[in-house]
Design an enzyme around this catalytic site. Structure first.
Site, PDB file in Angstrom:
ATOM      1  N   SER A   1      12.590  28.833  14.929  1.00 51.56           N
ATOM      2  CA  SER A   1      11.328  29.350  15.479  1.00 51.56           C
ATOM      3  C   SER A   1      11.608  30.692  16.146  1.00 51.56           C
ATOM      4  O   SER A   1      12.760  30.970  16.526  1.00 51.56           O
ATOM      5  CB  SER A   1      10.793  28.370  16.523  1.00 51.56           C
ATOM      6  OG  SER A   1       9.766  28.966  17.295  1.00 51.56           O
TER       7      SER A   1
ATOM      8  N   TYR B   1      12.205  22.810  24.030  1.00 48.47           N
ATOM      9  CA  TYR B   1      11.907  23.156  22.627  1.00 48.47           C
ATOM     10  C   TYR B   1      12.598  24.465  22.247  1.00 48.47           C
ATOM     11  O   TYR B   1      13.284  24.539  21.216  1.00 48.47           O
ATOM     12  CB  TYR B   1      10.391  23.281  22.426  1.00 48.47           C
ATOM     13  CG  TYR B   1      10.020  23.743  21.033  1.00 48.47           C
ATOM     14  CD1 TYR B   1      10.126  22.868  19.951  1.00 48.47           C
ATOM     15  CD2 TYR B   1       9.577  25.043  20.796  1.00 48.47           C
ATOM     16  CE1 TYR B   1       9.805  23.290  18.668  1.00 48.47           C
ATOM     17  CE2 TYR B   1       9.247  25.467  19.516  1.00 48.47           C
ATOM     18  CZ  TYR B   1       9.356  24.593  18.459  1.00 48.47           C
ATOM     19  OH  TYR B   1       9.042  25.007  17.188  1.00 48.47           O
TER      20      TYR B   1
HETATM   21  N1  LIG Z   1       3.494  25.609  13.832  1.00 45.09           N
HETATM   22  C1  LIG Z   1       4.160  26.515  14.524  1.00 45.09           C
HETATM   23  O1  LIG Z   1       3.557  27.345  15.243  1.00 45.09           O
HETATM   24  C2  LIG Z   1       5.657  26.588  14.433  1.00 45.09           C
HETATM   25  C3  LIG Z   1       6.295  27.762  14.832  1.00 45.09           C
HETATM   26  C4  LIG Z   1       7.675  27.845  14.749  1.00 45.09           C
HETATM   27  C5  LIG Z   1       8.414  26.787  14.260  1.00 45.09           C
HETATM   28  N2  LIG Z   1       7.772  25.633  13.877  1.00 45.09           N
HETATM   29  C6  LIG Z   1       8.602  24.523  13.378  1.00 45.09           C
HETATM   30  O2  LIG Z   1       8.185  24.209  12.066  1.00 45.09           O
HETATM   31  C7  LIG Z   1       8.567  22.866  11.754  1.00 45.09           C
HETATM   32  C8  LIG Z   1       7.397  22.177  11.084  1.00 45.09           C
HETATM   33  O3  LIG Z   1       6.327  22.063  12.010  1.00 45.09           O
HETATM   34  P1  LIG Z   1       4.819  22.320  11.606  1.00 45.09           P
HETATM   35  O4  LIG Z   1       4.380  23.540  12.295  1.00 45.09           O
HETATM   36  O5  LIG Z   1       4.630  22.223  10.155  1.00 45.09           O
HETATM   37  O6  LIG Z   1       4.135  21.110  12.408  1.00 45.09           O
HETATM   38  P2  LIG Z   1       3.504  19.729  11.889  1.00 45.09           P
HETATM   39  O7  LIG Z   1       2.380  19.990  10.961  1.00 45.09           O
HETATM   40  O8  LIG Z   1       3.246  18.955  13.129  1.00 45.09           O
HETATM   41  O9  LIG Z   1       4.698  19.068  11.071  1.00 45.09           O
HETATM   42  C9  LIG Z   1       5.752  18.392  11.679  1.00 45.09           C
HETATM   43  C10 LIG Z   1       6.362  17.440  10.652  1.00 45.09           C
HETATM   44  O10 LIG Z   1       7.461  16.772  11.255  1.00 45.09           O
HETATM   45  C11 LIG Z   1       7.307  15.374  11.044  1.00 45.09           C
HETATM   46  N3  LIG Z   1       7.879  14.616  12.145  1.00 45.09           N
HETATM   47  C12 LIG Z   1       7.562  14.715  13.458  1.00 45.09           C
HETATM   48  N4  LIG Z   1       8.241  13.799  14.160  1.00 45.09           N
HETATM   49  C13 LIG Z   1       9.002  13.117  13.265  1.00 45.09           C
HETATM   50  C14 LIG Z   1       9.912  12.033  13.375  1.00 45.09           C
HETATM   51  N5  LIG Z   1      10.173  11.457  14.556  1.00 45.09           N
HETATM   52  N6  LIG Z   1      10.524  11.573  12.251  1.00 45.09           N
HETATM   53  C15 LIG Z   1      10.258  12.129  11.053  1.00 45.09           C
HETATM   54  N7  LIG Z   1       9.408  13.164  10.884  1.00 45.09           N
HETATM   55  C16 LIG Z   1       8.779  13.638  11.985  1.00 45.09           C
HETATM   56  C17 LIG Z   1       5.791  15.151  10.974  1.00 45.09           C
HETATM   57  O11 LIG Z   1       5.500  13.983  10.197  1.00 45.09           O
HETATM   58  P3  LIG Z   1       5.062  12.559  10.773  1.00 45.09           P
HETATM   59  O12 LIG Z   1       4.210  12.793  11.976  1.00 45.09           O
HETATM   60  O13 LIG Z   1       4.333  11.960   9.627  1.00 45.09           O
HETATM   61  O14 LIG Z   1       6.347  11.862  11.073  1.00 45.09           O
HETATM   62  C18 LIG Z   1       5.365  16.391  10.204  1.00 45.09           C
HETATM   63  O15 LIG Z   1       5.493  16.177   8.829  1.00 45.09           O
HETATM   64  C19 LIG Z   1       8.990  22.243  13.075  1.00 45.09           C
HETATM   65  O16 LIG Z   1      10.393  22.186  13.136  1.00 45.09           O
HETATM   66  C20 LIG Z   1       8.459  23.210  14.134  1.00 45.09           C
HETATM   67  O17 LIG Z   1       9.225  23.194  15.300  1.00 45.09           O
HETATM   68  C21 LIG Z   1       6.411  25.525  13.949  1.00 45.09           C
END
Ligand SMILES: NC(=O)c1ccc[n+]([C@@H]2O[C@H](COP(=O)([O-])OP(=O)(O)OC[C@H]3O[C@@H](n4cnc5c(N)ncnc54)[C@H](OP(=O)(O)O)[C@@H]3O)[C@@H](O)[C@H]2O)c1
Length: 259
Positions: free
Chosen positions: A142, A155
């Site tokens: 991130s 985080y």
């Molecule tokens: N969105 C942003 O602004 C942003 C910015 C920078 C980095 N990121 C990073 O991008 C990555 C993806 O996030 P996203 O933005 O796509 O958010 P998201 O839509 O909330 O996706 C998160 C994914 O992780 C899975 N997950 C969460 N807890 C889990 C667990 N205990 N076991 C297995 N799977 C789990 C969720 O699936 P289930 O709930 O079905 O388990 C979901 O598929 C993350 O690492 C996040 O830190 C996001």
């Protein structure tokens, strides 16, 4: 039983992971293994990818916050007759709050998912990749990795770990034919912000789509870059962080996520 090479994507049930799965199914014929807790969402996505792209897609429902969950994942992949050629460590979450006000079990879960499970899976796939002299590892970090961020203290620290570990690993494994990349997205329109309780913040006003993030991430993986920052506005962040005093960057980061 002969093995087939596969791409494993953690956190494929929504957001960036789902976008990566769709783009990979459209561009490569490698079998996909979708991992997350919500198997209903994974099954719907798997069906869509099979129908539209004719690619093999398997679903593994797993809570990666559970200590040792990586063993279960590796066994499930092996039982399917698959060998991991591409590992995408994408599952992760953040919480917008003061550390003192967060329940400890959520903090522990965040560290377990964002760092420990990611490292355990990475460690486990390296011997096979070395033996085949090929492999790809994409770790989703991130822009929070570049400076400490008040209200996202743990985080941000987990993502700094992911960035540092991945860049070092990219240098270690280059000679073995293994590509490693740390992807640093800025704010992206996904469920992340619902989980984090991040609504009404400045960061939310400047959001990328998960599709754009996935496209940049996959293009950069192909090029062999060890790190990519996604989103034009975010690109200068590593440089800005080197130029401005750390206390200014901490203040700015805190402002961007203040509620
Ligand atoms: N969105 C942003 O602004 C942003 C910015 C920078 C980095 N990121 C990073 O991008 C990555 C993806 O996030 P996203 O933005 O796509 O958010 P998201 O839509 O909330 O996706 C998160 C994914 O992780 C899975 N997950 C969460 N807890 C889990 C667990 N205990 N076991 C297995 N799977 C789990 C969720 O699936 P289930 O709930 O079905 O388990 C979901 O598929 C993350 O690492 C996040 O830190 C996001």
């Amino acid at each position: 039983m002969s093995t087939t090479l596969a791409t494993v994507i953690t956190g494929a049930s929504s957001g960036i992971g789902e976008a990566l799965a769709k783009q990979l199914a459209a561009s490569e014929q490698q079998a996909l293994v979708l991992v997350a807790r919500r198997t209903d969402k994974l099954n719907t996505l798997a069906q869509e990818l099979k129908t539209h792209h004719g690619v093999r897609v398997e679903v593994i429902g797993l809570d990666l916050e559970k200590p040792g969950a990586y063993v279960e994942l590796l066994k499930a992949v092996s039982d399917l007759g698959l060998e991991i050629d591409t590992l995408i460590n994408n599952a992760g979450f953040g919480l917008n709050d003061l550390l003192a006000d967060m329940p400890l079990d959520r903090v522990q879960g965040m560290m377990q998912l964002n760092m420990v499970a990611l490292t355990e899976l990475t460690h486990a796939v390296l011997p096979g990749m070395r033996a085949r002299k090929q492999g790809r590892i994409m770790n989703i970090a991130s822009v929070a990795a570049f400076q400490p961020c008040p209200r996202f203290a743990v985080y941000g620290a987990t993502k700094a770990y992911v960035l540092s570990m991945s860049e070092a690993l990219a240098a270690e494994e280059k000679k073995n034919g293994i590509k490693v990349i740390a992807v640093c997205p800025g704010a992206t329109r996904t469920e992340f912000h619902d989980v984090a309780g991040n609504h009404g913040t400045l960061a939310m006003k400047l959001m990328d789509t998960p599709e754009t993030v996935a496209k940049t991430a996959l293009r950069s993986l192909k090029c062999g870059c060890p790190m990519v920052v996604t989103g034009l506005l975010n690109k200068p962040l590593p440089l800005v962080n080197r130029l401005l005093p750390r206390c200014v960057m901490v203040w700015l980061a805190g402002k961007s996520v203040a509620r």
